[in-house]
Design a protein around this motif. Structure first.
Motif: not given
Ligand code: HEM
Length: 514
Positions: A182-203
């Motif tokens: 979870t944390i690795t995806y959160d970090f990747t999301s912030r780098v890729a999208f600028g923030r943790i997206i609402e649909s993070q879990e679904n993604f």
């Protein structure tokens, strides 16, 4: 179930194929296989070829067993396709270096065709001008050492959040695996999208599904001439369903970026150099820039191309690094003296600061050896698929053009000709050794080699290093009562990545400085 390793699935598919027997027999009788000098091959059966020999275990483990009898370079007939399997450093060098300019294709798979927008991600696209351009944009845009270093505060922040969360569960069992992914995806999301997206879990769910499907051993790929199979096996429906979910999420991320773009740029551009602007852009911004600019060879990125590249980034950035951290922790928990040694080092280096930061990571020599040994034994991609553009001859064996070669990274990294005691986790083997995974030592091909070597190596390792250093610095770890080290299953789950089959549950005990 559409993945190969099930004898029941093979039987069912066999019945399904009966009505196409004549078509396939006619096709195979037209080949000149008999006149070619092909590498040794296990005995084949009609229609399935060698498929049945891959059943019963994960493909790379089955290939290792077969190689014991048929050698390190095998010819396999997988349904209607010709494939080769490489299981030694010597042959890996042939594919990656000696014939490296030829084996640069990614074989077509239905999954990457559907999920990766007509195979237009960096990883899935065909070798050529388009691939060169998207790879270059990704490398220069967000995978250079400088850019990766610029993400350090995001990494440190996310890991600090995880440390706080774990500290709040002190003394109780936590699902370590789940938290690390979870944390690795959160970090990747912030780098890729600028923030943790609402649909993070679904993604994350979508990516997990994709990882299962992109393996390349599905009937739809193994009998490419029978397009009906895509549908009868239900595979195409499943792919289309996952694609719909992922597309919806990607579409909304890109639309949001487009909407905020003008405003963001206007604020950033005041008195800033191009480099300074780049510093503040996330992956989607950088790709939108590339879309606006004319690329070399007049290549124009469509929004679908952009989505395919973002998906690569999210899958590459998340799944692989988390898989490595998870395996490293499993191995250390099985060998407490190594765990203690790694912890002593981290605590010595960061003790005076009272916290882990990226600036000190370079001093962690033993931890780096632990990571090297982890990626040797547990490569995040156990099988690398490559295709050749032209026919060629390797050590006297004929390889027809457009064949698929699976480099069995999992076995090459354990080649007994090159490694002493290859199945034992022993980080100290790297103490006086220059062996590395950077693409020039062909017994260590965790990140591949040659033109298509992983461009995200620095990015991935930065995540792995900070994650492990933080986990080892801030906590002592023990198993929940009733769990013993020797009970841990040391095998991988089905799918393209080599993630462990089970989640790791551990009890954290905070170290004094938390
Ligand atoms: C521990 C982490 C990682 C491992 C073990 C790993 C491993 C690999 C391997 C084995 C390949 C195939 C190379 C070949 O064909 O020679 C690959 C390709 C690729 N990786 Fe990684 N990877 C990791 C992290 C990442 C990260 C963090 C990213 C992006 C942020 C990434 C992006 C890619 C891309 C785009 C390709 C396709 C390259 C091409 O076909 O040109 N990887 N990776």
């Amino acid at each position: 179930m559409e993945s190969v390793p099930s004898s029941l699935a093979i039987l069912i598919s066999f019945l399904l194929f009966v009505f196409t027997v004549l078509k396939i027999v006619r096709k195979s009788s037209g080949t000149n296989a008999k006149t070619l000098n092909l590498p040794p091959s296990p005995p084949k059966i009609p229609i399935l070829g060698n498929l049945h020999q891959l059943s019963g275990d994960l493909p790379f483990r089955r290939l290792k067993e077969l190689a014991k009898t048929y050698g390190p370079f095998m010819h396999l007939q997988l349904g209607g396709t010709t494939a080769f399997a490489v299981s030694s450093a010597e042959y890996a060098e042939q594919i990656f270096k000696t014939h490296g300019a030829n084996f640069v294709q990614r074989p077509y798979t239905l999954a990457s065709h559907v999920l990766s927008y007509d195979s237009t991600g960096v990883a899935s696209s065909r070798y050529g001008a388009y691939w060169r351009e998207v790879r270059k944009v990704s490398m220069l845009g967000f995978l250079t050492l400088k850019k990766v270093q610029s993400f350090h505060s995001v990494r440190e922040e996310e890991m600090a959040n995880l440390v706080n969360w774990i500290a709040s569960r002190a003394g109780t069992p936590i699902n370590f695996t789940d938290k690390i992914y979870t944390i690795t995806y959160d970090f990747t999301s912030r780098v890729a999208f600028g923030r943790i997206i609402e649909s993070q879990e679904n993604f994350i769910w979508v990516v997990k599904e994709m990882v299962k499907y992109v393996e390349g051993f599905h009937y739809a790929d193994l009998f490419p001439s029978i397009s009906l199979l895509h549908w009868i096996t239900g595979f195409r429906f499943k792919l289309e369903r996952v694609k719909r979910y992922s597309d919806e999420i990607l579409e909304s991320i890109i639309n949001e970026h487009k909407k905020n773009r003008k405003e963001k740029k206007a604020t950033l551009e005041i008195g800033k150099s191009r480099e300074e602007i780049l510093e503040h852009e996330d992956v989607v911004d950088i790709l939108l820039d590339a879309q606006e600019e004319r690329m070399e060879n007049d290549i124009k990125l469509t929004t679908d191309n952009l989505k395919a590249v973002v998906l690569d980034m999210f899958t590459g950035g998340g799944e692989t690094s988390a898989t490595t951290v998870d395996w490293a922790m499993v191995e250390l928990m099985r060998k407490p003296h190594l765990l203690k040694k790694a912890q002593a080092e981290v605590r010595e280096v960061f003790g005076s600061k009272g916290k882990v930061d990226e600036a000190g990571l370079n001093e962690l020599n033993f931890l780096k050896m632990v990571i090297k040994e982890t990626v040797r034994m547990h490569p995040a991609f156990p099988l690398i698929p490559r295709g050749n553009r032209e026919s060629c001859v390797i050590n006297g064996f004929d390889i027809p053009a457009n064949s698929t070669v699976f480099v069995n990274v999992w076995q090459v990294n354990r080649d007994p000709e090159r490694w002493t005691d290859p199945d034992t986790f022993n980080p100290e083997r790297f103490l006086d050794s220059d062996l590395d995974f950077k693409g020039t030592d062909y017994e260590f091909v965790t990140f591949g080699a040659g033109r298509r070597i992983c461009p995200g190596m620095v990015f991935g390792l930065a995540t792995v290093e900070i994650s492990l250093a933080m986990m080892l610095y801030h906590f002592d770890w023990k198993f929940p009562s009733g769990t013993k080290a020797e009970d841990l299953l040391m095998t991988e789950a089905v799918g393209i990545t080599g993630r462990r089959v089970d989640d790791l549950y551990l009890v954290p005990i905070p170290y004094k400085n938390v």
